[in-house]
Motif scaffolding. Sequence first.
Motif, PDB file in Angstrom:
ATOM      1  N   ALA A  51       0.743  -1.201  -0.072  1.00  0.00           N
ATOM      2  CA  ALA A  51       0.011  -0.005   0.128  1.00  0.00           C
ATOM      3  C   ALA A  51       0.928   1.198  -0.042  1.00  0.00           C
ATOM      4  CB  ALA A  51      -0.923   0.062   1.211  1.00  0.00           C
ATOM      5  N   GLY A  52       2.040   1.170   0.249  1.00  0.00           N
ATOM      6  CA  GLY A  52       3.088   2.413   0.290  1.00  0.00           C
ATOM      7  C   GLY A  52       2.880   3.497   1.171  1.00  0.00           C
ATOM      8  N   ASP A 175      -4.984   4.144  -3.946  1.00  0.00           N
ATOM      9  CA  ASP A 175      -5.533   2.626  -4.369  1.00  0.00           C
ATOM     10  C   ASP A 175      -4.728   2.116  -5.419  1.00  0.00           C
ATOM     11  OD1 ASP A 175      -7.769   0.915  -4.767  1.00  0.00           O
ATOM     12  OD2 ASP A 175      -8.747   2.215  -6.174  1.00  0.00           O
ATOM     13  N   ILE A 176      -5.021   0.793  -5.640  1.00  0.00           N
ATOM     14  CA  ILE A 176      -4.335  -0.126  -6.518  1.00  0.00           C
ATOM     15  C   ILE A 176      -4.399   0.590  -7.997  1.00  0.00           C
ATOM     16  CG2 ILE A 176      -4.240  -2.372  -7.522  1.00  0.00           C
ATOM     17  CD1 ILE A 176      -5.977  -3.051  -4.931  1.00  0.00           C
ATOM     18  N   SER A 210      -9.732  -2.320 -10.320  1.00  0.00           N
ATOM     19  CA  SER A 210      -8.968  -1.004 -10.037  1.00  0.00           C
ATOM     20  C   SER A 210      -8.906  -0.440 -11.452  1.00  0.00           C
ATOM     21  CB  SER A 210      -7.909  -1.353  -9.239  1.00  0.00           C
ATOM     22  OG  SER A 210      -6.860  -1.979 -10.169  1.00  0.00           O
ATOM     23  N   TYR A 211      -8.435   0.923 -11.238  1.00  0.00           N
ATOM     24  CA  TYR A 211      -8.349   1.786 -12.477  1.00  0.00           C
ATOM     25  C   TYR A 211      -6.973   1.759 -12.869  1.00  0.00           C
ATOM     26  CZ  TYR A 211     -12.529   4.076 -10.938  1.00  0.00           C
ATOM     27  OH  TYR A 211     -14.161   4.340 -10.543  1.00  0.00           O
ATOM     28  N   THR A 212      -6.646   2.014 -14.080  1.00  0.00           N
ATOM     29  CA  THR A 212      -5.401   2.651 -14.500  1.00  0.00           C
ATOM     30  C   THR A 212      -5.297   4.173 -14.459  1.00  0.00           C
ATOM     31  OG1 THR A 212      -6.240   2.979 -16.907  1.00  0.00           O
ATOM     32  CG2 THR A 212      -5.428   0.986 -16.403  1.00  0.00           C
ATOM     33  N   ALA A 213      -4.062   4.726 -14.383  1.00  0.00           N
ATOM     34  CA  ALA A 213      -3.990   6.120 -14.035  1.00  0.00           C
ATOM     35  C   ALA A 213      -5.175   6.810 -15.085  1.00  0.00           C
ATOM     36  CB  ALA A 213      -2.820   6.589 -13.962  1.00  0.00           C
ATOM     37  N   SER A 214      -4.915   6.642 -16.378  1.00  0.00           N
ATOM     38  CA  SER A 214      -5.831   7.246 -17.381  1.00  0.00           C
ATOM     39  C   SER A 214      -7.335   7.140 -17.019  1.00  0.00           C
ATOM     40  CB  SER A 214      -5.366   6.738 -18.668  1.00  0.00           C
ATOM     41  OG  SER A 214      -5.725   5.668 -18.968  1.00  0.00           O
ATOM     42  N   GLU A 215      -7.577   6.008 -16.652  1.00  0.00           N
ATOM     43  CA  GLU A 215      -9.134   5.709 -16.357  1.00  0.00           C
ATOM     44  C   GLU A 215      -9.516   6.473 -15.248  1.00  0.00           C
ATOM     45  OE1 GLU A 215      -9.616   0.912 -17.859  1.00  0.00           O
ATOM     46  OE2 GLU A 215      -9.182   1.782 -15.870  1.00  0.00           O
ATOM     47  N   LEU A 216      -8.589   6.773 -14.145  1.00  0.00           N
ATOM     48  CA  LEU A 216      -8.990   7.229 -13.067  1.00  0.00           C
ATOM     49  C   LEU A 216      -9.041   8.877 -13.280  1.00  0.00           C
ATOM     50  CD1 LEU A 216      -9.716   7.084 -10.014  1.00  0.00           C
ATOM     51  CD2 LEU A 216      -7.232   7.285  -9.619  1.00  0.00           C
ATOM     52  N   ARG A 217      -8.113   9.543 -14.149  1.00  0.00           N
ATOM     53  CA  ARG A 217      -8.176  10.923 -14.642  1.00  0.00           C
ATOM     54  C   ARG A 217      -9.572  11.211 -15.397  1.00  0.00           C
ATOM     55  NH1 ARG A 217      -2.728   9.878 -16.084  1.00  0.00           N
ATOM     56  NH2 ARG A 217      -1.290  10.781 -14.589  1.00  0.00           N
ATOM     57  N   SER A 218      -9.999  10.053 -15.940  1.00  0.00           N
ATOM     58  CA  SER A 218     -11.086  10.166 -16.706  1.00  0.00           C
ATOM     59  C   SER A 218     -12.513  10.306 -15.870  1.00  0.00           C
ATOM     60  CB  SER A 218     -11.387   9.351 -17.879  1.00  0.00           C
ATOM     61  OG  SER A 218     -10.313   9.563 -18.717  1.00  0.00           O
ATOM     62  N   PRO A 228       0.561   8.688 -10.377  1.00  0.00           N
ATOM     63  CA  PRO A 228       1.070   7.283 -10.490  1.00  0.00           C
ATOM     64  C   PRO A 228       2.132   7.047  -9.324  1.00  0.00           C
ATOM     65  CG  PRO A 228       0.564   7.947 -12.880  1.00  0.00           C
ATOM     66  CD  PRO A 228       0.632   9.194 -11.794  1.00  0.00           C
ATOM     67  N   GLN A 229       1.928   6.033  -8.554  1.00  0.00           N
ATOM     68  CA  GLN A 229       2.991   5.800  -7.571  1.00  0.00           C
ATOM     69  C   GLN A 229       3.432   4.140  -7.698  1.00  0.00           C
ATOM     70  OE1 GLN A 229       3.869   7.928  -4.716  1.00  0.00           O
ATOM     71  NE2 GLN A 229       2.959   9.286  -6.563  1.00  0.00           N
ATOM     72  N   GLY A 230       4.744   3.921  -7.692  1.00  0.00           N
ATOM     73  CA  GLY A 230       5.358   2.757  -7.790  1.00  0.00           C
ATOM     74  C   GLY A 230       5.332   1.860  -6.405  1.00  0.00           C
ATOM     75  N   PRO A 231       5.066   0.845  -6.390  1.00  0.00           N
ATOM     76  CA  PRO A 231       4.680  -0.159  -7.649  1.00  0.00           C
ATOM     77  C   PRO A 231       3.111  -0.395  -7.737  1.00  0.00           C
ATOM     78  CG  PRO A 231       5.318  -1.668  -5.834  1.00  0.00           C
ATOM     79  CD  PRO A 231       5.530  -0.312  -5.257  1.00  0.00           C
ATOM     80  N   PHE A 232       2.573  -0.015  -8.748  1.00  0.00           N
ATOM     81  CA  PHE A 232       1.118  -0.469  -8.952  1.00  0.00           C
ATOM     82  C   PHE A 232       0.037   0.294  -8.259  1.00  0.00           C
ATOM     83  CE2 PHE A 232       3.912  -4.443  -9.542  1.00  0.00           C
ATOM     84  CZ  PHE A 232       4.020  -4.351 -10.856  1.00  0.00           C
ATOM     85  N   ARG A 233       0.295   1.745  -8.188  1.00  0.00           N
ATOM     86  CA  ARG A 233      -0.569   2.406  -7.121  1.00  0.00           C
ATOM     87  C   ARG A 233      -1.024   3.792  -7.838  1.00  0.00           C
ATOM     88  NH1 ARG A 233       1.718   4.311  -3.023  1.00  0.00           N
ATOM     89  NH2 ARG A 233       3.681   3.590  -3.261  1.00  0.00           N
ATOM     90  N   ASN A 234      -1.997   4.129  -7.766  1.00  0.00           N
ATOM     91  CA  ASN A 234      -2.251   5.624  -7.889  1.00  0.00           C
ATOM     92  C   ASN A 234      -2.845   6.292  -6.429  1.00  0.00           C
ATOM     93  OD1 ASN A 234      -2.294   5.433 -10.566  1.00  0.00           O
ATOM     94  ND2 ASN A 234      -4.392   4.280 -10.634  1.00  0.00           N
TER      95      ASN A 234
END
Length: 256
Positions: A51-52, A175-176, A210-218, A228-234
């Motif tokens: 979760a970072g 989120d993931i 979960s969303y990709t970064a572009s999906e979440l922006r939309s 976007p945050q590594g690994p695999f987080r927004n």
Amino acid sequence: MTRDFLRHRAAGDFLRHRATGAVEEMDKPDCDPQLLERTYAQFPLINAAVAGWRGTYIQQLRPLLSADRTTTLLDIGCGGGDVPRRLAAWAARDGLPLRITAIDPDERAHAFAAARPAVPRLTFRRAFSSELVAEGATFDLVISNHVLHHLSAPQLHGLLADSQLLATQASVHSDIARSPLAYALFSAGTLPVFHRSFIRRDGLTSIRRSYTASELRSAVPPTWRVQPQGPFRNLLTYTAVAHGRVVSSPESARHA
């Protein structure tokens, strides 16, 4: 790789779109209570691994905490309560007074979190964010962990609207981020470790939802920033200062 992974990839549509119809086992009201209890107990391990929040605390939250007064923070959808416990410990170690209210509408999650040993300045409450808005509550900071992917579009917009009303400084929702690599690594990494709980099964479902970064922006208003945050987080963030909405928090003043 799991057979499910290979089957979906062969079909050509695995993880191409959000699996919005998939339901996590622990969200079902009739799920096995012992498995659910074990899932809550294992959350600290999985959140510490993926979760970072240590980095998010250092980069996003700690710069907003004050040594001179008590900062207030609301954690929405706190689940078993491990994230607010970690934040409370880190702030205390840094000498930064932080009062946390952690809410979850699920009676089972609230019961588990409230039954753990008490932590100074940390309160658990069974509630929706909309209830706190109706009460006129405000907090300096609002956060959530792995909540966004659970929500329908109207629920997501409701959460963000509530966050803007509740937070006087900033909101940080973590989120993931969906990806085939995240799915494959989580599937392999959790296979030998998390048994007799919903961690592995629901974690894979969470990635699918979960969303990709572009999906979440939309999906969110333009006043919100997706990082976007590594690994695999927004990280989805909103800064009240940037939008001219900074007010004195009554809760902070009361506990200063």
